[in-house]
Design a protein around this motif. Sequence first.
Motif, short mmCIF file in Angstrom:
data_model
loop_
_atom_site.label_atom_id
_atom_site.label_comp_id
_atom_site.label_asym_id
_atom_site.label_seq_id
_atom_site.Cartn_x
_atom_site.Cartn_y
_atom_site.Cartn_z
N PHE A 1 0.84 -1.20 0.00
CA PHE A 1 0.00 0.00 0.00
C PHE A 1 0.87 1.25 0.00
CE2 PHE A 1 -3.81 -2.35 1.36
CZ PHE A 1 -3.24 -3.47 1.95
N TYR B 1 -5.12 -8.96 9.24
CA TYR B 1 -5.35 -7.63 8.72
C TYR B 1 -4.39 -6.57 9.25
CZ TYR B 1 -9.63 -9.48 6.79
OH TYR B 1 -10.53 -10.23 6.08
N TYR C 1 -11.90 -5.22 11.37
CA TYR C 1 -10.91 -5.07 12.44
C TYR C 1 -10.73 -3.59 12.74
CZ TYR C 1 -9.54 -9.92 11.71
OH TYR C 1 -9.54 -11.30 11.60
N ARG D 1 -10.44 -1.55 9.32
CA ARG D 1 -10.14 -2.34 8.14
C ARG D 1 -11.24 -3.35 7.90
NH1 ARG D 1 -4.63 -5.41 6.14
NH2 ARG D 1 -5.55 -6.29 4.27
N GLY D 2 -11.82 -3.27 6.73
CA GLY D 2 -12.82 -4.24 6.33
C GLY D 2 -12.17 -5.31 5.49
N PHE D 3 -12.45 -5.29 4.20
CA PHE D 3 -11.95 -6.35 3.34
C PHE D 3 -10.43 -6.26 3.11
CE2 PHE D 3 -11.64 -9.59 0.41
CZ PHE D 3 -11.25 -9.18 -0.85
N GLN D 4 -9.98 -5.08 2.71
CA GLN D 4 -8.56 -4.99 2.38
C GLN D 4 -7.91 -3.72 2.90
OE1 GLN D 4 -8.57 -5.12 -1.89
NE2 GLN D 4 -8.22 -7.31 -1.97
#
Lengths: 113, 112
Positions: free
Chosen positions: A33, A100, B33, B95-98
Amino acid sequence: DAGITQSPRYKITETGRQVTLMCHQTWSHSYMFWYRQDLGHGLRLIYYSAAADITDKGEVPDGYVVSRSKTENFPLTLESATRSQTSVYFCASTSRDSAYEQYFGPGTRLTVT
Amino acid sequence: AQTVTQSQPEMSVQEAETVTLSCTYDTSESNYYLFWYKQPPSRQMILVIRQEAYKQQNATENRFSVNFQKAAKSFSLKISDSQLGDTAMYFCAFRGFQKLVFGTGTRLLVSP
């Protein structure tokens, strides 16, 4: 050393010039990112990549280009720098199987004069 | 789109005291998260604590704990026994999916 590194750490450039910020990670993380940090905005996502040769736009992609020919590298290019792109840029990475959590590089402070 | 709001731009606390930083978020996702990151003057982003939305129990890491209220979409950070080294910017992130979405940050100053 293992981890995620960015270069240069500081850069001053002139309006209209092309500049490339480098990001390298040694964990073989699939996701990478690029964020920019500006006062009053926190960190905003510019581009991200899910794997080599796969990239996608984030919240503020205009004026930036990315590539990812190798898993470990994710360069960010400002094709024609503008003063509004003066910022601190952070690269981050995470694995597909992580909970995550993203791991951040030390940041690059870019000044466009 | 997800949004994260930190309504306290700056806070001050004395050494050894407890301070709570606020964070609210908005999402329609059910699995996600939440994170608190610390950014000291060195600029390095350091993960402080993480909370999985499906867990009812509040996360704790040494002196750092969270109060996670899923229905209210609230995720506050409590720092106990504050230390001078806790002086930093603190960012709440979702943070959801990505992708991570950050709040605008709270600057915490710990004084002797």
